[in-house]
Enzyme design. Structure first.
Site, PDB file in Angstrom:
ATOM      1  N   CYS A 132       0.834  -1.216   0.000  1.00  0.00           N
ATOM      2  CA  CYS A 132       0.000   0.000   0.000  1.00  0.00           C
ATOM      3  C   CYS A 132       0.862   1.257   0.000  1.00  0.00           C
ATOM      4  CB  CYS A 132      -0.912  -0.013   1.222  1.00  0.00           C
ATOM      5  SG  CYS A 132      -1.766   1.548   1.478  1.00  0.00           S
TER       6      CYS A 132
ATOM      7  N   CYS B 237       0.369   3.367   3.418  1.00  0.00           N
ATOM      8  CA  CYS B 237       0.767   2.869   4.742  1.00  0.00           C
ATOM      9  C   CYS B 237       2.077   3.532   5.211  1.00  0.00           C
ATOM     10  CB  CYS B 237       0.939   1.342   4.713  1.00  0.00           C
ATOM     11  SG  CYS B 237      -0.628   0.447   4.946  1.00  0.00           S
TER      12      CYS B 237
ATOM     13  N   HIS C 208      -4.281   0.382   8.024  1.00  0.00           N
ATOM     14  CA  HIS C 208      -4.754   0.077   6.674  1.00  0.00           C
ATOM     15  C   HIS C 208      -6.161  -0.527   6.685  1.00  0.00           C
ATOM     16  CE1 HIS C 208      -4.151  -0.872   2.421  1.00  0.00           C
ATOM     17  NE2 HIS C 208      -4.583  -2.095   2.651  1.00  0.00           N
TER      18      HIS C 208
ATOM     19  N   ASN D  38     -13.359   9.750  -1.374  1.00  0.00           N
ATOM     20  CA  ASN D  38     -13.958   8.691  -2.193  1.00  0.00           C
ATOM     21  C   ASN D  38     -13.735   7.398  -1.441  1.00  0.00           C
ATOM     22  OD1 ASN D  38     -14.639  10.286  -4.418  1.00  0.00           O
ATOM     23  ND2 ASN D  38     -12.651   9.981  -5.397  1.00  0.00           N
TER      24      ASN D  38
ATOM     25  N   SER E 256      -9.047   3.749  -5.578  1.00  0.00           N
ATOM     26  CA  SER E 256      -8.167   2.656  -5.955  1.00  0.00           C
ATOM     27  C   SER E 256      -7.424   2.056  -4.775  1.00  0.00           C
ATOM     28  CB  SER E 256      -7.181   3.129  -7.028  1.00  0.00           C
ATOM     29  OG  SER E 256      -6.600   4.343  -6.640  1.00  0.00           O
TER      30      SER E 256
ATOM     31  N   HIS F 145      -7.062   1.909   1.865  1.00  0.00           N
ATOM     32  CA  HIS F 145      -6.500   2.587   3.035  1.00  0.00           C
ATOM     33  C   HIS F 145      -7.343   3.842   3.310  1.00  0.00           C
ATOM     34  CE1 HIS F 145      -2.868   3.263   5.646  1.00  0.00           C
ATOM     35  NE2 HIS F 145      -3.558   4.383   5.799  1.00  0.00           N
TER      36      HIS F 145
ATOM     37  N   HIS G 224      -8.473   7.248   3.518  1.00  0.00           N
ATOM     38  CA  HIS G 224      -7.850   8.504   3.092  1.00  0.00           C
ATOM     39  C   HIS G 224      -8.856   9.386   2.374  1.00  0.00           C
ATOM     40  CE1 HIS G 224      -7.733   6.453  -0.805  1.00  0.00           C
ATOM     41  NE2 HIS G 224      -7.423   7.596  -1.377  1.00  0.00           N
TER      42      HIS G 224
ATOM     43  N   GLN H 245      -8.959  13.340  -0.089  1.00  0.00           N
ATOM     44  CA  GLN H 245      -8.174  14.181  -0.973  1.00  0.00           C
ATOM     45  C   GLN H 245      -8.585  15.638  -0.834  1.00  0.00           C
ATOM     46  OE1 GLN H 245      -7.356  13.079  -5.070  1.00  0.00           O
ATOM     47  NE2 GLN H 245      -8.423  11.140  -4.788  1.00  0.00           N
TER      48      GLN H 245
ATOM     49  N   LYS I   6     -27.468   2.274  -7.569  1.00  0.00           N
ATOM     50  CA  LYS I   6     -28.236   3.113  -8.477  1.00  0.00           C
ATOM     51  C   LYS I   6     -27.308   3.609  -9.580  1.00  0.00           C
ATOM     52  CE  LYS I   6     -30.933   6.239 -10.265  1.00  0.00           C
ATOM     53  NZ  LYS I   6     -32.016   5.837 -11.182  1.00  0.00           N
TER      54      LYS I   6
HETATM   55  O1  LIG Z   1      -7.567  10.324  -7.383  1.00  0.00           O
HETATM   56  P1  LIG Z   1      -7.946   8.878  -7.474  1.00  0.00           P
HETATM   57  O2  LIG Z   1      -8.482   8.313  -6.196  1.00  0.00           O
HETATM   58  O3  LIG Z   1      -6.876   8.024  -8.090  1.00  0.00           O
HETATM   59  O4  LIG Z   1      -9.155   8.835  -8.534  1.00  0.00           O
HETATM   60  C1  LIG Z   1     -10.506   8.918  -8.222  1.00  0.00           C
HETATM   61  O5  LIG Z   1     -10.883  10.194  -7.723  1.00  0.00           O
HETATM   62  C2  LIG Z   1     -10.733  11.305  -8.626  1.00  0.00           C
HETATM   63  C3  LIG Z   1     -11.280  12.540  -7.955  1.00  0.00           C
HETATM   64  O6  LIG Z   1     -12.607  12.392  -7.539  1.00  0.00           O
HETATM   65  C4  LIG Z   1     -11.443  11.046  -9.963  1.00  0.00           C
HETATM   66  O7  LIG Z   1     -11.105  12.047 -10.880  1.00  0.00           O
HETATM   67  C5  LIG Z   1     -11.040   9.690 -10.554  1.00  0.00           C
HETATM   68  O8  LIG Z   1     -11.814   9.421 -11.712  1.00  0.00           O
HETATM   69  C6  LIG Z   1     -11.275   8.602  -9.502  1.00  0.00           C
HETATM   70  O9  LIG Z   1     -10.872   7.339 -10.020  1.00  0.00           O
HETATM   71  O1  LIG Z   2     -34.634   1.482 -17.145  1.00  0.00           O
HETATM   72  P1  LIG Z   2     -33.541   0.500 -16.828  1.00  0.00           P
HETATM   73  O2  LIG Z   2     -32.738   0.124 -18.049  1.00  0.00           O
HETATM   74  O3  LIG Z   2     -34.005  -0.680 -16.047  1.00  0.00           O
HETATM   75  O4  LIG Z   2     -32.573   1.285 -15.824  1.00  0.00           O
HETATM   76  C1  LIG Z   2     -31.454   2.036 -16.209  1.00  0.00           C
HETATM   77  O5  LIG Z   2     -31.805   3.218 -16.929  1.00  0.00           O
HETATM   78  C2  LIG Z   2     -32.561   4.191 -16.201  1.00  0.00           C
HETATM   79  C3  LIG Z   2     -32.750   5.401 -17.092  1.00  0.00           C
HETATM   80  O6  LIG Z   2     -31.528   5.932 -17.557  1.00  0.00           O
HETATM   81  C4  LIG Z   2     -31.886   4.560 -14.880  1.00  0.00           C
HETATM   82  O7  LIG Z   2     -32.773   5.364 -14.126  1.00  0.00           O
HETATM   83  C5  LIG Z   2     -31.527   3.323 -14.067  1.00  0.00           C
HETATM   84  O8  LIG Z   2     -30.793   3.703 -12.929  1.00  0.00           O
HETATM   85  C6  LIG Z   2     -30.707   2.377 -14.945  1.00  0.00           C
HETATM   86  O9  LIG Z   2     -30.371   1.217 -14.231  1.00  0.00           O
END
Ligand SMILES: O=P(O)(O)O[C@H]1O[C@H](CO)[C@@H](O)[C@H](O)[C@H]1O
Ligand SMILES: O=P(O)(O)O[C@H]1O[C@H](CO)[C@@H](O)[C@H](O)[C@H]1O
Lengths: 345, 345
Positions: free
Chosen positions: A49, A52, A112, A152, A160, A163, A165, A167, A310
């Site tokens: 990690c 860590c 971790h 996140n 990813s 751990h 954390h 940002q 969702k």
């Molecule tokens: O910065 P990370 O954790 O590698 O990446 C994650 O957070 C970012 C900020 O929300 C996003 O832009 C990335 O798409 C997501 O994978």
């Molecule tokens: O209607 P579906 O294919 O079951 O469902 C999908 O499309 C919908 C409309 O974009 C979204 O609201 C749902 O979250 C998605 O799973």
């Protein structure tokens, strides 16, 4: 109006946007993608990690043997401080501007295998203190006008590394989402000389149906205009434009509310509950921003179980967000959940 | 300005919003969630599929033995036509209105194992004709003021059935995203007496760097303000407010462009490329809407491979969308891809 029967649209006065609520649709069977379960069995220290303590990161730097919180510059920051000031413009339809900024990573704990709901309130308080310190230091730089603090959590949220954390992305421009909230709050402030969120909170505390819990300084609730199935918000009772205005007691109360909400989340489907969470507050552009009442929002994707989320796709991307369960029902479910973490029983 | 080196923000004049571009960040290693590969081995008819011809749906209805396109009311529609008109209001901060509407499902072909890029242009033309017919019939109802046509493709886009199909959600309100585009186009129209997108198209056809291909009536391009890594747009060369204004030749040309773009998409990572796509056009509220220039947008999530997508989480949810590869680079990659489907070689 029957919120649990009739499809309706609700207005979000903070962002001046709408959400479509289709409460009857929760009955729809799900045959689509199923998410992987979070891997909860982790060692307290993982030699692989990069967060860590004592480990070497991709760029060769070695993490110190930190004991609570450790903050460092993101090795793959989306924003860079040495970007030259440039502008590209061609008529009204082509406009781009370089953006300066800083990306920071905050390890919440050397352990971790912990997550916020499993940390002690003292440990979370150290995270709150680190946020305030970062907000102050970053905000004081003259090329930084907005500081976005966020977490996140979970692979399903694009995180990813498990751990614990968060940002910080701090930048010269004010991003769209906080800017919308600023504009709405400024209009309300100009009209009433009162904080939009203070007035909102007052009503919610009377109505009670969307309130999850409160402590001396914070209220946890599912906002009336929630988009994500179990979206929630922590709102300070006292109007403050920025987190640096908190007293020591308020910081403790924030740590308490952060833990209690995320414990409920974990208990909902007895899984490490994924989410993106973050703080919206006043820009650091040197203006007083009396209109701002800072708050902490939680956007968790799970809908029905630990593996069914969702999807905000199709209609949601093209038209507007849509939810299948009313905010009131989600609030009732979350309110009734224990505040003792399921793993500790 | 060096679009491929410097972090910058770009402006989307259609929605009046910004995207953060961090081109240097494409080098970041990926250790996060990996998506399942699409299952491409499907029978032409699946007895378990509720969209296949002759099969019985959840509500007991039997699909006819359709030969091209089959349209029916969504069995789990998010919008219902018999919703009573009601309003809930408490001060400025609590506002909700019931919403009436109709949900439709369009099977694109009886063949369970096809997708748009694998269909014939004649088959796709039948889909275009069905869209126009639905737009006309739904739009004529007085409780319908906006008709959102879209396609969710792939499990990663929340699509629960791989049978080629799309949806229509038609409703009384005008959703936020098309409303933003309407407002921006109306301002531009009022100022210049010209279509925003026609002017944009003229410039893009001169600049060429973001154009993927064109046919007699449509241009496929990666918009300057693209958010998703391989986002694209099909824009009719002639300003039309709505798809029902298309001539027969234009409908054929749309089928041709839809197929060519999705073939390129599939060829990019040699996988059935997931996306949400949909048409933004004039509301059906009885007004002329001269400002509108309809268009077809594609939002595909994949970033680096068939299994690594871009996550719009954390910063993106809280601040504004962010991308790691410039629109110009994405356009160059897509432009160079073959228009012959990889499976047919
Ligand atoms: O910065 P990370 O954790 O590698 O990446 C994650 O957070 C970012 C900020 O929300 C996003 O832009 C990335 O798409 C997501 O994978
Ligand atoms: O209607 P579906 O294919 O079951 O469902 C999908 O499309 C919908 C409309 O974009 C979204 O609201 C749902 O979250 C998605 O799973």
């Amino acid at each position: 109006m029957n919120f649990d029967e009739n499809p309706h649209r609700r207005y979000n006065p903070l962002t001046e946007s709408w959400v479509l609520v289709s409460p009857h649709r929760a009955k729809r069977p799900w045959q689509g993608q199923v998410e992987k379960l979070a891997n909860d069995e982790r060692p307290a220290h993982d030699p692989e990690c990069y967060l860590c303590a004592g480990n070497t990161r991709a760029n060769g730097e070695v993490n110190p043997n930190y004991e609570q919180v450790y903050v460092f510059d993101n090795d793959f920051a989306a924003l860079l401080k040495d970007t030259p000031d440039e502008k590209y413009e061609d008529g009204e339809l082509f406009l781009a501007k370089t953006e300066k900024g800083v990306g920071r990573v905050i390890c919440f704990s050397p352990a971790h295998n912990l997550t916020v709901p499993e940390m002690s309130e003292e440990g979370i308080r150290a995270v709150v203190d680190a946020w305030v310190a970062e907000y102050n230091v970053l905000g004081a730089k003259d090329f930084i006008n907005y500081v976005q603090i966020f977490e996140n959590k979970g692979f399903v949220m694009g995180c990813s590394n498990p751990h614990p954390h968060g940002q910080i992305w701090a930048q010269s421009g004010i991003p769209d989402e906080p800017l919308k909230k600023q504009n709405a709050q400024a209009k309300y402030w100009a009209k009433h000389n009162r904080s939009l969120l203070a007035d909102y909170l007052e009503k919610e505390l009377e109505k009670k149906e969307r309130v999850l819990f409160e402590n001396e300084h914070f209220v946890a609730l599912v906002p009336f205009w929630a988009v994500w199935p179990f979206e929630a918000m922590l709102i300070p009772k006292r109007k403050m434009a920025r987190i640096s205005e908190m007293t020591s007691e308020e910081r403790d109360a924030l740590a308490n509310a952060y833990k209690r909400l995320t414990v409920k989340y974990d208990n909902l489907f007895e899984t490490s509950f994924p989410y993106s969470a973050g703080i919206h507050q006043a820009p650091t552009d040197g203006l007083p921003h009396e209109e701002w009442h800072w708050h902490f929002v939680f956007y968790p994707p799970l809908l029905r179980s630990a593996t069914v989320k969702k999807f905000m796709v199709g209609y949601e991307m093209l038209a507007n967000p849509q939810r299948d369960i009313s905010a009131e029902k989600s609030a009732a479910i979350l309110r009734d959940l224990s505040e003792v973490h399921y793993k500790s029983i």
